[in-house]
Structures are given as C-alpha cells and as structure tokens.
Write an enzyme that holds these catalytic residues in place. Structure first.
Site, PDB file in Angstrom:
ATOM      1  NE  ARG A  59      -3.491  -2.279   2.861  1.00 54.30           N
ATOM      2  CZ  ARG A  59      -3.173  -3.415   3.481  1.00 54.30           C
ATOM      3  NH1 ARG A  59      -1.955  -3.554   4.001  1.00 54.30           N
ATOM      4  NH2 ARG A  59      -4.039  -4.408   3.581  1.00 54.30           N
TER       5      ARG A  59
ATOM      6  CE  LYS B   1      -5.999  -1.177   5.246  1.00 50.34           C
ATOM      7  NZ  LYS B   1      -7.314  -1.425   4.617  1.00 50.34           N
TER       8      LYS B   1
ATOM      9  CG  HIS C  24      -4.853   0.877  -3.398  1.00 48.01           C
ATOM     10  ND1 HIS C  24      -4.080   0.619  -2.273  1.00 48.01           N
ATOM     11  CD2 HIS C  24      -5.899   0.030  -3.325  1.00 48.01           C
ATOM     12  CE1 HIS C  24      -4.640  -0.336  -1.566  1.00 48.01           C
ATOM     13  NE2 HIS C  24      -5.746  -0.715  -2.180  1.00 48.01           N
TER      14      HIS C  24
ATOM     15  NE  ARG D 124      -2.797  -3.623  -1.110  1.00 50.76           N
ATOM     16  CZ  ARG D 124      -2.323  -4.470  -0.207  1.00 50.76           C
ATOM     17  NH1 ARG D 124      -1.020  -4.689  -0.119  1.00 50.76           N
ATOM     18  NH2 ARG D 124      -3.145  -5.120   0.597  1.00 50.76           N
TER      19      ARG D 124
ATOM     20  CG  HIS E 204      -5.504  -9.198   1.805  1.00 46.15           C
ATOM     21  ND1 HIS E 204      -5.767  -9.581   0.505  1.00 46.15           N
ATOM     22  CD2 HIS E 204      -5.443  -7.838   1.780  1.00 46.15           C
ATOM     23  CE1 HIS E 204      -5.855  -8.505  -0.253  1.00 46.15           C
ATOM     24  NE2 HIS E 204      -5.655  -7.448   0.487  1.00 46.15           N
TER      25      HIS E 204
ATOM     26  CE1 TYR F  92      -6.286  -7.523  -6.350  1.00 45.18           C
ATOM     27  CE2 TYR F  92      -6.362  -8.637  -4.243  1.00 45.18           C
ATOM     28  CZ  TYR F  92      -6.184  -7.490  -4.977  1.00 45.18           C
ATOM     29  OH  TYR F  92      -5.903  -6.316  -4.346  1.00 45.18           O
TER      30      TYR F  92
END
Length: 309
Positions: A165, A187, A255, A258, A281, A290
């Site tokens: 990111r 995150k 983004h 990515r 993730h 995806y």
C-alpha cells in the site's frame, strides 16, 4: 438545492424543511448528498400517497409498517436502482425519521426491521503488465532532479513489485531493508516480510545512492525535498501526471499498482495463500476477489480473440 415536491400536508412539509436545514447547516452534508436525500424522501412520500390513497401526514408515518417500506424498496428495485443507491435511500429515510423522533414529533419501529441492501464489493481495476511497467519507467521523464525521480520510481516499484500500500511504502525505514526482503508494517500493526525482486531492489539502491539526506535506520526511507517525511499526496500527483502522459484511465492510481501486483501474480499461477501473505490480508476472502478480476480478464481476452465469440 433544487426544490423537491412532497405529497404531504403543510405540517409535515414544515418538518421536512427543518430537517433539510439541519442536514445542510448542522451536519454539513455536501450539496449533492442533500439533494439526493431530499429526492429520496420525496419519492418515498409520493409512493406512500399512492399506496395509502391520500395526502401523507404525521399520522400516516406513525402508522407505517415494515411491509410498506419493503414495498417501496421493491418498486425502486424494479426501476433498476442498484444496491448502493437503495442503501442511500434507506439512509435518507432513517435520517428523517430519527429527526422526527428526536424532535418528539413521532416514533416508529418500521425502519428497524428493514435490512440495508448488501453492497457487492467493487472489483479492483488492475493495469496491464505493460501499463504498470510504463508507469514506473516514465517517472524519470517527469522529474528533472535525479534523486527525486529515483525516489518516486522506487516508491511505485514497491507498490507494483512488492504489492505494498502507498502508506506502507512511505512508512518503510532504512532499517526495514533486510537483504533481498523488506519488513513491512501493515494494517493493525501487523508486520510481514516481503521479498524484493532484483528490479525493485536495484531501484531502491539507486535512490539510496542519490538521496542527499542522511538516512538513519529508524527514519523513514523516502524523504521530501526538504528532508521531511514524503507525503503520499506527492506520489498521487506524480501518478496523475503519468496518467496524462501515458493516456491511462482515472482508475490508474498508486493503489491500482498493488491490485496489479496481485492480479498479475495470480494470472501467472501464483498461489492464493502466498498472495494473501504478500498483501498482508488478514482473511483469504479479501484476497479471493482477485480470482474474479483474473476471470474477467480471461473472458475479455476470449471474447476479443475467439473467432466465434
């Protein structure tokens, strides 16, 4: 704001006007949102007038049932209104009814039994391999200062070549570089180790060789022209320049690089679990989006290339 017609008595129209003023002056909703909310409420009240066979009053709203609201939502769905727009309609109605309840005008439980329509996740828009490579390579032509050009290329290379990111890339420190890997804080403070392909590592080394500032292990790797932390806005503006130069769509953002990283890996036979780890993730279901992107790309190629398509 454009005026919206309401099939109501004068007393209810007065409450609507007060609600609209509150949305604009107190809650400071954007003009477009305020118009959309007013339009949604107007359509509901007009529906209700036909549904109940008369002018809508406070008493009409007090007698509302969940079935009445479902009937309205069904009509809007038949008019090809999508889930996102239906969710906004429901939000507008809840806002108005909460306003009436807070002012002591009336209260109803009808809206509490209505579920917000499920909004499908929008599929990421990936660049082609050629577009992604061009985006990074053309960066040098957008900047006269060699070290700034090298910096921006390295940041974008981390987005596409390592799936970072933009915030993750700009938070990387000198000490996070560990040989052929980079330590990334994602995150929730979750740390992952991402391998660096030769091209990306070379771009970072080029930047390090040209950067005019002393880079201590705990300091951010990428610096602004005055030596401070590099703002993501500057990278976003650089990509806007690249979009214009290369004729790329508005969806081409840092983004999107990515997204392209994940999509291209999957298209080349990459393992979904491995891609999940690389992207950071927490859930595999987030990464599975995806698979739909890649399927869409395959179908598009099939339709363009197959003689009977």
């Amino acid at each position: 704001m454009t005026e919206t017609a309401f099939a109501t008595d004068e007393a209810l129209k007065l409450h609507i006007a007060h609600w609209q003023r509150e949305l604009g002056s107190v809650k400071r909703l954007a003009e477009n949102t305020l118009e959309a909310y007013s339009r949604d409420l107007g359509q509901f009240l007009n529906f209700l007038a036909g549904h109940t066979g008369g002018t809508v009053t406070i008493a009409t709203l007090s007698a509302l049932r969940g079935a009445d609201i479902r009937a309205f939502m069904a009509v809007r769905r038949e008019e090809s209104l999508g889930s996102r727009s239906l969710a906004r309609v429901l939000s507008a109605l809840k806002s108005f009814f909460k306003f009436l309840e807070r002012d002591g005008v009336m209260a109803t439980e009808a809206l509490n039994v209505i579920r917000t329509p499920k909004i499908p996740k929008s599929l990421p828009k990936a660049l082609t391999v050629s577009e992604a490579k061009q985006t990074i390579a053309t960066t040098a032509e957008m900047e006269e200062r060699p070290w700034v050009a090298a910096r921006d290329m390295a940041v974008l290379a981390l987005c596409y070549g390592a799936g970072l990111r933009i915030a993750e890339a700009l938070a990387v420190t000198r000490g996070d570089l560990e040989g052929n890997s980079i330590r990334v804080t994602g995150k929730g403070g979750k740390i992952r180790l991402v391998p660096l392909i030769d091209t990306v590592r070379t771009m970072i080394e080029t930047y390090l060789g040209l950067c005019p500032f002393k880079l201590w292990p705990d300091d951010p790797l990428f610096r602004g022209v005055k030596g401070g932390v590099l703002s993501p806005r500057l990278i976003q503006m650089r990509v806007v320049q690249l979009r214009s130069a290369l004729g790329l769509p508005p969806s081409a953002t840092p983004h999107a690089l990515r997204h392209s990283f994940a999509t291209h890996l999957l298209g080349r036979g990459g393992d979904l679990r491995a891609i999940q780890e690389l992207l950071g993730h927490a859930s595999l279901s987030t990464t599975q989006i995806y698979t739909a992107v890649d399927t869409d790309r395959l179908l598009e190629s099939y339709r363009k290339a197959h003689p009977r398509a």
